[in-house]
Design a protein around this motif. Sequence first.
Motif, PDB file in Angstrom:
ATOM      1  N   THR A   9     -32.753 -86.961 -27.201  1.00  0.00           N
ATOM      2  CA  THR A   9     -33.022 -85.554 -26.889  1.00  0.00           C
ATOM      3  C   THR A   9     -34.496 -85.330 -26.595  1.00  0.00           C
ATOM      4  OG1 THR A   9     -31.156 -84.732 -28.175  1.00  0.00           O
ATOM      5  CG2 THR A   9     -32.995 -83.232 -27.858  1.00  0.00           C
ATOM      6  N   ALA A  10     -35.373 -85.784 -27.487  1.00  0.00           N
ATOM      7  CA  ALA A  10     -36.809 -85.533 -27.330  1.00  0.00           C
ATOM      8  C   ALA A  10     -37.366 -86.149 -26.046  1.00  0.00           C
ATOM      9  CB  ALA A  10     -37.557 -86.075 -28.548  1.00  0.00           C
ATOM     10  N   LEU A  11     -36.983 -87.375 -25.751  1.00  0.00           N
ATOM     11  CA  LEU A  11     -37.547 -88.070 -24.601  1.00  0.00           C
ATOM     12  C   LEU A  11     -37.023 -87.536 -23.272  1.00  0.00           C
ATOM     13  CD1 LEU A  11     -37.568 -91.739 -25.954  1.00  0.00           C
ATOM     14  CD2 LEU A  11     -39.473 -90.127 -25.826  1.00  0.00           C
ATOM     15  N   SER A  12     -35.903 -86.844 -23.297  1.00  0.00           N
ATOM     16  CA  SER A  12     -35.384 -86.263 -22.054  1.00  0.00           C
ATOM     17  C   SER A  12     -36.335 -85.210 -21.495  1.00  0.00           C
ATOM     18  CB  SER A  12     -33.996 -85.655 -22.287  1.00  0.00           C
ATOM     19  OG  SER A  12     -34.079 -84.471 -23.050  1.00  0.00           O
ATOM     20  N   TYR A  13     -37.226 -84.700 -22.334  1.00  0.00           N
ATOM     21  CA  TYR A  13     -38.193 -83.686 -21.903  1.00  0.00           C
ATOM     22  C   TYR A  13     -39.558 -84.290 -21.576  1.00  0.00           C
ATOM     23  CZ  TYR A  13     -34.733 -80.445 -23.774  1.00  0.00           C
ATOM     24  OH  TYR A  13     -33.563 -79.757 -24.031  1.00  0.00           O
ATOM     25  N   GLN A  14     -39.694 -85.608 -21.713  1.00  0.00           N
ATOM     26  CA  GLN A  14     -40.990 -86.241 -21.489  1.00  0.00           C
ATOM     27  C   GLN A  14     -40.995 -87.139 -20.260  1.00  0.00           C
ATOM     28  OE1 GLN A  14     -43.153 -84.881 -23.247  1.00  0.00           O
ATOM     29  NE2 GLN A  14     -41.847 -84.031 -24.843  1.00  0.00           N
ATOM     30  N   PHE A  15     -39.957 -87.078 -19.459  1.00  0.00           N
ATOM     31  CA  PHE A  15     -39.892 -87.844 -18.211  1.00  0.00           C
ATOM     32  C   PHE A  15     -40.755 -87.136 -17.170  1.00  0.00           C
ATOM     33  CE2 PHE A  15     -38.006 -89.300 -14.247  1.00  0.00           C
ATOM     34  CZ  PHE A  15     -37.734 -90.634 -14.497  1.00  0.00           C
ATOM     35  N   ASP A  16     -41.475 -87.884 -16.364  1.00  0.00           N
ATOM     36  CA  ASP A  16     -42.412 -87.299 -15.401  1.00  0.00           C
ATOM     37  C   ASP A  16     -42.127 -87.829 -14.003  1.00  0.00           C
ATOM     38  OD1 ASP A  16     -44.507 -86.173 -14.046  1.00  0.00           O
ATOM     39  OD2 ASP A  16     -46.090 -87.177 -15.190  1.00  0.00           O
ATOM     40  N   ALA A  17     -41.206 -87.177 -13.315  1.00  0.00           N
ATOM     41  CA  ALA A  17     -40.776 -87.640 -11.992  1.00  0.00           C
ATOM     42  C   ALA A  17     -41.903 -87.632 -10.971  1.00  0.00           C
ATOM     43  CB  ALA A  17     -39.615 -86.781 -11.489  1.00  0.00           C
ATOM     44  N   GLY A  18     -42.920 -86.817 -11.196  1.00  0.00           N
ATOM     45  CA  GLY A  18     -44.005 -86.712 -10.227  1.00  0.00           C
ATOM     46  C   GLY A  18     -45.095 -87.755 -10.389  1.00  0.00           C
ATOM     47  N   ALA A  19     -45.007 -88.593 -11.421  1.00  0.00           N
ATOM     48  CA  ALA A  19     -46.047 -89.580 -11.688  1.00  0.00           C
ATOM     49  C   ALA A  19     -45.732 -90.921 -11.034  1.00  0.00           C
ATOM     50  CB  ALA A  19     -46.203 -89.771 -13.198  1.00  0.00           C
ATOM     51  N   THR A  20     -46.773 -91.729 -10.844  1.00  0.00           N
ATOM     52  CA  THR A  20     -46.580 -93.074 -10.310  1.00  0.00           C
ATOM     53  C   THR A  20     -45.653 -93.877 -11.217  1.00  0.00           C
ATOM     54  OG1 THR A  20     -48.797 -93.020  -9.346  1.00  0.00           O
ATOM     55  CG2 THR A  20     -47.757 -95.187  -9.593  1.00  0.00           C
ATOM     56  N   ASP A  21     -45.837 -93.716 -12.537  1.00  0.00           N
ATOM     57  CA  ASP A  21     -44.941 -94.303 -13.526  1.00  0.00           C
ATOM     58  C   ASP A  21     -44.257 -93.153 -14.271  1.00  0.00           C
ATOM     59  OD1 ASP A  21     -43.582 -95.592 -15.507  1.00  0.00           O
ATOM     60  OD2 ASP A  21     -45.350 -96.379 -16.548  1.00  0.00           O
ATOM     61  N   PRO A  22     -43.036 -92.790 -13.877  1.00  0.00           N
ATOM     62  CA  PRO A  22     -42.352 -91.653 -14.501  1.00  0.00           C
ATOM     63  C   PRO A  22     -42.116 -91.823 -15.995  1.00  0.00           C
ATOM     64  CG  PRO A  22     -41.255 -92.310 -12.468  1.00  0.00           C
ATOM     65  CD  PRO A  22     -42.224 -93.395 -12.810  1.00  0.00           C
ATOM     66  N   LEU A  23     -42.269 -93.058 -16.495  1.00  0.00           N
ATOM     67  CA  LEU A  23     -41.977 -93.343 -17.897  1.00  0.00           C
ATOM     68  C   LEU A  23     -43.223 -93.362 -18.777  1.00  0.00           C
ATOM     69  CD1 LEU A  23     -39.406 -96.256 -17.399  1.00  0.00           C
ATOM     70  CD2 LEU A  23     -38.914 -93.824 -17.723  1.00  0.00           C
ATOM     71  N   TRP A  24     -44.387 -92.999 -18.250  1.00  0.00           N
ATOM     72  CA  TRP A  24     -45.621 -93.185 -19.017  1.00  0.00           C
ATOM     73  C   TRP A  24     -45.630 -92.380 -20.311  1.00  0.00           C
ATOM     74  CZ3 TRP A  24     -49.340 -89.455 -20.193  1.00  0.00           C
ATOM     75  CH2 TRP A  24     -49.268 -88.243 -19.506  1.00  0.00           C
ATOM     76  N   GLN A  25     -45.104 -91.168 -20.283  1.00  0.00           N
ATOM     77  CA  GLN A  25     -45.066 -90.360 -21.501  1.00  0.00           C
ATOM     78  C   GLN A  25     -44.042 -90.918 -22.496  1.00  0.00           C
ATOM     79  OE1 GLN A  25     -45.406 -86.432 -18.803  1.00  0.00           O
ATOM     80  NE2 GLN A  25     -44.921 -85.991 -20.908  1.00  0.00           N
ATOM     81  N   ILE A  26     -42.893 -91.294 -21.981  1.00  0.00           N
ATOM     82  CA  ILE A  26     -41.822 -91.822 -22.827  1.00  0.00           C
ATOM     83  C   ILE A  26     -42.277 -93.082 -23.555  1.00  0.00           C
ATOM     84  CG2 ILE A  26     -39.606 -93.046 -22.670  1.00  0.00           C
ATOM     85  CD1 ILE A  26     -38.667 -90.920 -20.718  1.00  0.00           C
ATOM     86  N   LYS A  27     -42.974 -93.974 -22.860  1.00  0.00           N
ATOM     87  CA  LYS A  27     -43.389 -95.240 -23.471  1.00  0.00           C
ATOM     88  C   LYS A  27     -44.384 -95.017 -24.604  1.00  0.00           C
ATOM     89  CE  LYS A  27     -44.324 -97.181 -19.447  1.00  0.00           C
ATOM     90  NZ  LYS A  27     -44.641 -98.175 -18.376  1.00  0.00           N
ATOM     91  N   ALA A  28     -45.336 -94.100 -24.397  1.00  0.00           N
ATOM     92  CA  ALA A  28     -46.302 -93.807 -25.457  1.00  0.00           C
ATOM     93  C   ALA A  28     -45.615 -93.162 -26.656  1.00  0.00           C
ATOM     94  CB  ALA A  28     -47.399 -92.893 -24.921  1.00  0.00           C
ATOM     95  N   PHE A  29     -44.695 -92.264 -26.394  1.00  0.00           N
ATOM     96  CA  PHE A  29     -43.957 -91.551 -27.444  1.00  0.00           C
ATOM     97  C   PHE A  29     -43.115 -92.515 -28.277  1.00  0.00           C
ATOM     98  CE2 PHE A  29     -42.059 -87.211 -28.358  1.00  0.00           C
ATOM     99  CZ  PHE A  29     -41.196 -87.634 -29.365  1.00  0.00           C
ATOM    100  N   VAL A  30     -42.288 -93.311 -27.618  1.00  0.00           N
ATOM    101  CA  VAL A  30     -41.363 -94.181 -28.345  1.00  0.00           C
ATOM    102  C   VAL A  30     -42.114 -95.297 -29.066  1.00  0.00           C
ATOM    103  CG1 VAL A  30     -40.809 -95.888 -26.541  1.00  0.00           C
ATOM    104  CG2 VAL A  30     -39.070 -95.218 -28.187  1.00  0.00           C
ATOM    105  N   GLY A  31     -43.224 -95.751 -28.498  1.00  0.00           N
ATOM    106  CA  GLY A  31     -44.013 -96.769 -29.175  1.00  0.00           C
ATOM    107  C   GLY A  31     -44.561 -96.265 -30.496  1.00  0.00           C
ATOM    108  N   ALA A  32     -45.057 -95.035 -30.504  1.00  0.00           N
ATOM    109  CA  ALA A  32     -45.602 -94.450 -31.729  1.00  0.00           C
ATOM    110  C   ALA A  32     -44.500 -94.173 -32.744  1.00  0.00           C
ATOM    111  CB  ALA A  32     -46.356 -93.162 -31.400  1.00  0.00           C
ATOM    112  N   TYR A  33     -43.365 -93.710 -32.279  1.00  0.00           N
ATOM    113  CA  TYR A  33     -42.230 -93.460 -33.178  1.00  0.00           C
ATOM    114  C   TYR A  33     -41.790 -94.762 -33.830  1.00  0.00           C
ATOM    115  CZ  TYR A  33     -37.692 -91.645 -34.763  1.00  0.00           C
ATOM    116  OH  TYR A  33     -36.614 -91.271 -35.538  1.00  0.00           O
ATOM    117  N   ASN A  34     -41.690 -95.801 -33.022  1.00  0.00           N
ATOM    118  CA  ASN A  34     -41.240 -97.103 -33.511  1.00  0.00           C
ATOM    119  C   ASN A  34     -42.187 -97.664 -34.571  1.00  0.00           C
ATOM    120  OD1 ASN A  34     -39.558 -99.728 -33.056  1.00  0.00           O
ATOM    121  ND2 ASN A  34     -41.681-100.391 -32.785  1.00  0.00           N
ATOM    122  N   ALA A  35     -43.479 -97.333 -34.488  1.00  0.00           N
ATOM    123  CA  ALA A  35     -44.442 -97.810 -35.480  1.00  0.00           C
ATOM    124  C   ALA A  35     -44.154 -97.235 -36.861  1.00  0.00           C
ATOM    125  CB  ALA A  35     -45.864 -97.456 -35.046  1.00  0.00           C
ATOM    126  N   GLN A  36     -43.514 -96.051 -36.900  1.00  0.00           N
ATOM    127  CA  GLN A  36     -43.170 -95.401 -38.170  1.00  0.00           C
ATOM    128  C   GLN A  36     -41.741 -95.748 -38.606  1.00  0.00           C
ATOM    129  OE1 GLN A  36     -45.560 -93.591 -39.818  1.00  0.00           O
ATOM    130  NE2 GLN A  36     -46.877 -94.245 -38.121  1.00  0.00           N
TER     131      GLN A  36
END
Length: 354
Positions: free
Chosen positions: A252-279
């Motif tokens: 649910t949370a990551l569905s709002y962090q996709f960035d279709a207009g960016a060169t890498d549409p996943l840049w926000q998702i990758k930073a988010f999930v990486g930090a979550y995974n650390a916890q």
Amino acid sequence: MSKTDMTAMSCTDLMTTQVPEVNEREALEIAHQVYDIEGSVMPLNGERDANFLVQSKRGAYVMKFVNSAENPGVTSFQTLALLHIERHGAHLPVPRVLATRTGKFEPKVSLREQTFTLRTVSYLDGISQNLGKPSVTLMRELGTTLAEVNLALKDFKHPAAHRNLLWDVGHAERVRPYVDCLETDQQRLVSYLLDRYEHHVKPQLATLRAQVIHNDLNPHNVVLDRKTVTRVAAIIDFGDALHAPLINELGTALSYQFDAGATDPLWQIKAFVGAYNAQIPLQPDELNVLGDLIAMRMAMAITIAQWRASLYPENRAYVLRNLRTTWRNLQCLSAMPEGTLVESLINACRREDL
């Protein structure tokens, strides 16, 4: 009536019952009578409930008149979840429940021959995430904070947590009756995603770890610090909380962090999930379904929004405020080569593990 029909009704009652009719004068009188608060009130937007911002010398609060269609057990569940977080995650930026003059957390009030349940919580100041500027720092902060909220809720139990909710991505099939509200190209893609979900994703969810989750971390429910715009000042609105597979929280949370207009549409998702995974380290089976859950939540968002807009045309602008962006993101995500998203998520978690 079949069990399926009854489930559908219970899921949609809240979505089809009008928001309680309460004006500002009435809200201010009730704030004084029930909470001994004097000040000013301002109505706030709400999908199901009548909400007011109450400002006083004692502080600022959000007073909610709960929709009459909501099960009292669910109301209690949401209140107790907030109190549980206060006890087990006192440092977390979530609203605190305000007690009445007599120490109650869910008072009843009568208004125009109707009885409503109230819940009033502290107002946490800041700006909505959708008004801020995305950054890797913010995504990491948000991923960490959501994980800490989940850790605080890990041992929380309540019978009403097992609720029927239309916004539950763990039961995405419930939106199928409303696909007819979509345009032709949207119908085609959403139907495909629903078929894939029912045959390949949902059977796996039953095997994954589960607990109470927030279930609605969209940018309107994230409040940012006004000065830094990179610090999470608050996570608000636990109205969609429920017991579900933990990975649904991220879907649910990551569905709002996709960035279709960016060169890498996943840049926000990758930073988010990486930090979550650390916890909270994510398990391989959870990562394998996460991409599908992200897409399915987007599909649900555009379907439910257009169905509700058809029911309440006077509220159409508010209901459809995110439609264009969500549809664009869903198209972009669906066009990615199969496996790209899952591989990116796995790699993001590995980097955080180093």
